[in-house]
Design a protein around this motif. Structure first.
Motif, PDB file in Angstrom:
ATOM      1  N   LEU A 290      37.262  43.835  49.587  1.00 35.33           N
ATOM      2  CA  LEU A 290      37.606  43.753  48.179  1.00 35.33           C
ATOM      3  C   LEU A 290      36.850  42.692  47.403  1.00 35.33           C
ATOM      4  CD1 LEU A 290      39.433  44.629  45.823  1.00 35.33           C
ATOM      5  CD2 LEU A 290      41.135  42.987  46.646  1.00 35.33           C
ATOM      6  N   LEU A 291      36.811  41.477  47.916  1.00 36.13           N
ATOM      7  CA  LEU A 291      36.405  40.351  47.087  1.00 36.13           C
ATOM      8  C   LEU A 291      35.138  39.680  47.596  1.00 36.13           C
ATOM      9  CD1 LEU A 291      39.931  38.734  46.718  1.00 36.13           C
ATOM     10  CD2 LEU A 291      38.753  40.174  45.082  1.00 36.13           C
ATOM     11  N   PRO A 292      34.216  39.372  46.689  1.00 35.95           N
ATOM     12  CA  PRO A 292      33.050  38.594  47.079  1.00 35.95           C
ATOM     13  C   PRO A 292      33.425  37.146  47.327  1.00 35.95           C
ATOM     14  CG  PRO A 292      33.049  38.942  44.718  1.00 35.95           C
ATOM     15  CD  PRO A 292      34.185  39.747  45.275  1.00 35.95           C
ATOM     16  N   ALA A 293      32.557  36.426  47.999  1.00 31.28           N
ATOM     17  CA  ALA A 293      32.853  35.033  48.347  1.00 31.28           C
ATOM     18  C   ALA A 293      33.039  34.164  47.116  1.00 31.28           C
ATOM     19  CB  ALA A 293      31.735  34.471  49.225  1.00 31.28           C
ATOM     20  N   SER A 294      32.461  34.581  45.989  1.00 27.29           N
ATOM     21  CA  SER A 294      32.558  33.761  44.781  1.00 27.29           C
ATOM     22  C   SER A 294      33.919  33.828  44.122  1.00 27.29           C
ATOM     23  CB  SER A 294      31.499  34.222  43.763  1.00 27.29           C
ATOM     24  OG  SER A 294      31.732  35.575  43.402  1.00 27.29           O
ATOM     25  N   ALA A 295      34.766  34.776  44.530  1.00 25.61           N
ATOM     26  CA  ALA A 295      36.046  34.970  43.857  1.00 25.61           C
ATOM     27  C   ALA A 295      37.087  34.015  44.424  1.00 25.61           C
ATOM     28  CB  ALA A 295      36.519  36.412  44.008  1.00 25.61           C
ATOM     29  N   GLY A 296      36.927  32.753  44.158  1.00 29.89           N
ATOM     30  CA  GLY A 296      37.803  31.762  44.752  1.00 29.89           C
ATOM     31  C   GLY A 296      38.925  31.309  43.848  1.00 29.89           C
ATOM     32  N   ARG A 297      38.788  31.461  42.556  1.00 32.88           N
ATOM     33  CA  ARG A 297      39.802  30.978  41.649  1.00 32.88           C
ATOM     34  C   ARG A 297      40.598  32.148  41.092  1.00 32.88           C
ATOM     35  NH1 ARG A 297      36.270  26.955  37.942  1.00 32.88           N
ATOM     36  NH2 ARG A 297      38.177  25.815  37.585  1.00 32.88           N
ATOM     37  N   ARG A 298      41.688  31.830  40.348  1.00 33.99           N
ATOM     38  CA  ARG A 298      42.583  32.896  39.898  1.00 33.99           C
ATOM     39  C   ARG A 298      41.853  33.961  39.098  1.00 33.99           C
ATOM     40  NH1 ARG A 298      46.819  32.780  34.887  1.00 33.99           N
ATOM     41  NH2 ARG A 298      46.765  35.026  34.626  1.00 33.99           N
ATOM     42  N   ARG A 299      40.996  33.541  38.146  1.00 28.14           N
ATOM     43  CA  ARG A 299      40.316  34.524  37.307  1.00 28.14           C
ATOM     44  C   ARG A 299      39.402  35.401  38.148  1.00 28.14           C
ATOM     45  NH1 ARG A 299      43.337  35.355  33.051  1.00 28.14           N
ATOM     46  NH2 ARG A 299      43.753  33.458  31.837  1.00 28.14           N
ATOM     47  N   GLY A 300      38.776  34.824  39.181  1.00 27.80           N
ATOM     48  CA  GLY A 300      37.929  35.620  40.050  1.00 27.80           C
ATOM     49  C   GLY A 300      38.728  36.622  40.851  1.00 27.80           C
ATOM     50  N   VAL A 301      39.844  36.176  41.424  1.00 34.26           N
ATOM     51  CA  VAL A 301      40.710  37.071  42.179  1.00 34.26           C
ATOM     52  C   VAL A 301      41.199  38.200  41.279  1.00 34.26           C
ATOM     53  CG1 VAL A 301      42.889  37.243  43.425  1.00 34.26           C
ATOM     54  CG2 VAL A 301      41.423  35.245  43.762  1.00 34.26           C
ATOM     55  N   GLU A 302      41.664  37.815  40.107  1.00 30.20           N
ATOM     56  CA  GLU A 302      42.199  38.788  39.152  1.00 30.20           C
ATOM     57  C   GLU A 302      41.136  39.809  38.742  1.00 30.20           C
ATOM     58  OE1 GLU A 302      43.305  38.311  34.528  1.00 30.20           O
ATOM     59  OE2 GLU A 302      44.363  36.933  35.860  1.00 30.20           O
ATOM     60  N   ALA A 303      39.941  39.319  38.419  1.00 37.01           N
ATOM     61  CA  ALA A 303      38.878  40.206  37.946  1.00 37.01           C
ATOM     62  C   ALA A 303      38.428  41.168  39.042  1.00 37.01           C
ATOM     63  CB  ALA A 303      37.693  39.382  37.443  1.00 37.01           C
ATOM     64  N   GLU A 304      38.302  40.667  40.270  1.00 35.91           N
ATOM     65  CA  GLU A 304      37.836  41.530  41.353  1.00 35.91           C
ATOM     66  C   GLU A 304      38.882  42.570  41.742  1.00 35.91           C
ATOM     67  OE1 GLU A 304      34.089  40.379  41.296  1.00 35.91           O
ATOM     68  OE2 GLU A 304      34.895  41.885  42.650  1.00 35.91           O
ATOM     69  N   LEU A 305      40.153  42.172  41.733  1.00 45.10           N
ATOM     70  CA  LEU A 305      41.202  43.154  41.982  1.00 45.10           C
ATOM     71  C   LEU A 305      41.191  44.242  40.913  1.00 45.10           C
ATOM     72  CD1 LEU A 305      44.226  40.919  43.074  1.00 45.10           C
ATOM     73  CD2 LEU A 305      43.265  42.824  44.377  1.00 45.10           C
ATOM     74  N   ARG A 306      41.083  43.826  39.663  1.00 48.05           N
ATOM     75  CA  ARG A 306      41.062  44.793  38.571  1.00 48.05           C
ATOM     76  C   ARG A 306      39.880  45.742  38.717  1.00 48.05           C
ATOM     77  NH1 ARG A 306      40.614  41.452  34.776  1.00 48.05           N
ATOM     78  NH2 ARG A 306      42.809  41.161  34.173  1.00 48.05           N
ATOM     79  N   ARG A 307      38.709  45.179  39.055  1.00 44.91           N
ATOM     80  CA  ARG A 307      37.510  46.012  39.197  1.00 44.91           C
ATOM     81  C   ARG A 307      37.658  46.996  40.357  1.00 44.91           C
ATOM     82  NH1 ARG A 307      34.149  42.087  39.401  1.00 44.91           N
ATOM     83  NH2 ARG A 307      33.842  42.044  37.148  1.00 44.91           N
ATOM     84  N   ALA A 308      38.234  46.543  41.463  1.00 47.24           N
ATOM     85  CA  ALA A 308      38.410  47.425  42.619  1.00 47.24           C
ATOM     86  C   ALA A 308      39.359  48.572  42.319  1.00 47.24           C
ATOM     87  CB  ALA A 308      38.925  46.615  43.813  1.00 47.24           C
ATOM     88  N   ILE A 309      40.380  48.302  41.521  1.00 52.40           N
ATOM     89  CA  ILE A 309      41.324  49.352  41.144  1.00 52.40           C
ATOM     90  C   ILE A 309      40.653  50.349  40.205  1.00 52.40           C
ATOM     91  CG2 ILE A 309      43.471  49.830  39.909  1.00 52.40           C
ATOM     92  CD1 ILE A 309      44.462  47.064  40.901  1.00 52.40           C
ATOM     93  N   ARG A 310      39.920  49.823  39.235  1.00 48.58           N
ATOM     94  CA  ARG A 310      39.336  50.703  38.226  1.00 48.58           C
ATOM     95  C   ARG A 310      38.217  51.576  38.789  1.00 48.58           C
ATOM     96  NH1 ARG A 310      38.142  47.715  32.653  1.00 48.58           N
ATOM     97  NH2 ARG A 310      37.838  49.881  32.084  1.00 48.58           N
ATOM     98  N   ASP A 311      37.454  51.063  39.773  1.00 46.11           N
ATOM     99  CA  ASP A 311      36.363  51.897  40.282  1.00 46.11           C
ATOM    100  C   ASP A 311      36.764  52.715  41.511  1.00 46.11           C
ATOM    101  OD1 ASP A 311      34.480  49.110  41.772  1.00 46.11           O
ATOM    102  OD2 ASP A 311      36.186  50.238  42.563  1.00 46.11           O
TER     103      ASP A 311
END
Length: 456
Positions: free
Chosen positions: A12-33
């Motif tokens: 799901l998440l790249p290594a750069s997604a360490g903070r809340r906004r990164g976690v949130e954005a990557e989860l949202r992107r994974a759901i949408r695509d």
């Protein structure tokens, strides 16, 4: 997609997604695509935090934000899952809109996916347990005593309304309250009532259905033009003083006082529709004007904008001269509002759940409003937002010469649901659009603005 929590980080998440906004954005992107399919159960916040090497609160906050936007569904005992419908990139289906609209920006609709289901169910269980057998009979037409007491406390604390529990009347939403008042005024000999222009067409239609002639009073940057009332024979006026609908202006203090004085001189009444005053984002809202003269001002509110219209729960605080006729009218209409929903709302108010939900949605709506206005400023800088930072909608003043009704129709053909300002008034007014933002996520709002730009 089967849940494989040991490899969830890599999936799901790249290594750069360490903070809340990164976690949130990557989860949202994974759901949408589509990498996270509808119904997929996510790891617990503790498990995912351990995988990512972040604080558990970081994941919890991301889950809560995405649940509020409609991407995730969190149920106690069942964990957190991807919602069955959500704003997937390139798809028409969306979490909080009617099926025919790609972007539904109707005003007055709260974030229905954020309804506090667990707290409401708990409140219903507790309330039902506490109800006596006698209280399951026909209700008091004025309302369930427990709810009237909680509303009197809440309205006094939050809106500075002067009311004892015995002075509160519970209704089936604001629409029934307006209908009841229209009938009472007609029976008391009133032949006309004044409303704001522009204003909500539902109020005018409801009053006309009760046999009253409706006079339209113009609104400017200070709210209702009280001086214009002198040209009518009306002795009743309906106003949205805290946040005028739809223009979003606040009734100026001098006009508040002038309006109360007008009611005294005419031996009339002011009906204060306080439909969304709890949602003010830049400063505390002005207190209700009802406290200026409880003998002349009828206070009206509902749970529709804070919780959900489906509850059909509203309230009135009528002056003593109107209280008896209002309750008699309520009795003849439906014998009273259902006790079970009333008792549940009373429990939600008593335990602080209503206030907690209001704090959550106030923050959520402010973020959504800011996202909408920031994107408008970037893509359509000549479209001017009108009114204070409050409520569930904003009015945009369009460039002179724009046909707002034609623009509305072009947007509708692209699946974008907006209202034209001209639809709220029969008098000439500046071209504008009325956009609701509370039920739409920031990403969806930004995408909708791009549609607005393409149709402008």
């Amino acid at each position: 997609m089967a849940a494989n929590w040991t490899t969830f980080r890599e999936l799901l998440l790249p290594a750069s997604a360490g903070r809340r906004r990164g976690v949130e954005a990557e989860l949202r992107r994974a759901i949408r695509d589509g990498r996270l399919a509808p119904g997929t159960r996510l790891p617990s916040s503790r498990d995912l935090a351990a995988q990512l090497g972040v604080a558990r609160g970081t994941v919890t906050a991301a889950y809560e934000q995405l649940a509020g936007e409609g991407y995730l569904v969190a149920k106690r005992g069942s964990g957190t899952t991807v919602a069955a419908t959500f704003p997937r990139a390139g798809a028409v289906a969306e979490a909080e809109t009617a099926p025919r609209w790609r972007y539904d920006l109707r005003p007055g609709v709260p974030a229905l996916s954020g309804f506090p289901r667990e707290e409401w169910l708990r409140a219903q269980r507790n309330a039902l347990t506490a109800l006596t057998a006698e209280e399951l009979g026909y209700p008091d037409p004025a309302g369930f005593p427990g709810l009237r007491a909680e509303l009197a406390d809440y309205l006094g604390r939050v809106r500075a309304v002067a009311a004892r529990p015995s002075e509160v009347v519970v209704t089936n939403g604001a629409a029934q309250a307006i209908s009841l008042l229209g009938r009472v005024f007609r029976d008391l000999g009133h032949v006309s009532a004044a409303v704001e222009e522009p204003g909500h067409f539902g109020t005018e239609e409801t009053l006309a259905a009760q046999g009253l002639r409706v006079e339209r009073i113009p609104v400017d940057e200070k709210g209702l033009r009280v001086d214009a009332l002198s040209t009518t024979d009306c002795r009743v006026v309906f106003v949205t003083a805290a946040h005028q609908f739809p223009l979003g202006v606040v009734l100026h203090p001098e006009r508040r006082r002038a309006l109360v004085e007008w009611a005294r001189e005419r031996d009339g009444f002011v009906v204060e529709d306080d439909y969304d005053a709890e949602h003010r984002y830049d400063r505390p809202a002005l207190g209700a004007m009802q406290a200026l003269d409880p003998s002349r001002v009828v206070y009206q509110g509902s749970a529709s904008k804070v919780l959900a219209p489906a509850l059909r729960l509203g309230w009135l605080v009528p002056p003593p001269a109107l209280a008896g006729p209002v309750v008699r009218g309520k009795t003849l209409t439906d014998l009273g509002t259902g006790t079970l929903h009333q008792a549940a709302l009373a429990e939600l108010l008593r335990t602080g759940g209503y206030d907690r939900h209001l704090r959550r949605t106030r923050q959520l709506y402010r973020v959504r409003r800011d996202a909408l206005l920031d994107e408008l400023a970037r893509l359509l800088p000549s479209w001017e937002p009108i009114g204070v930072a409050a409520g569930l909608h904003v009015v945009l003043r369009l460039p002179e010469g724009t046909d707002d009704a034609a623009l509305r129709d072009r947007l509708a053909r692209r699946g974008v649901h907006v209202f034209a300002l001209s639809g709220y008034s029969r008098a000439p007014i500046f071209p504008g659009l009325v956009l609701g933002y509370a039920a739409t996520s920031p990403d969806r709002l930004r995408a909708a603005v791009r549609e607005l730009r393409d149709c402008a």
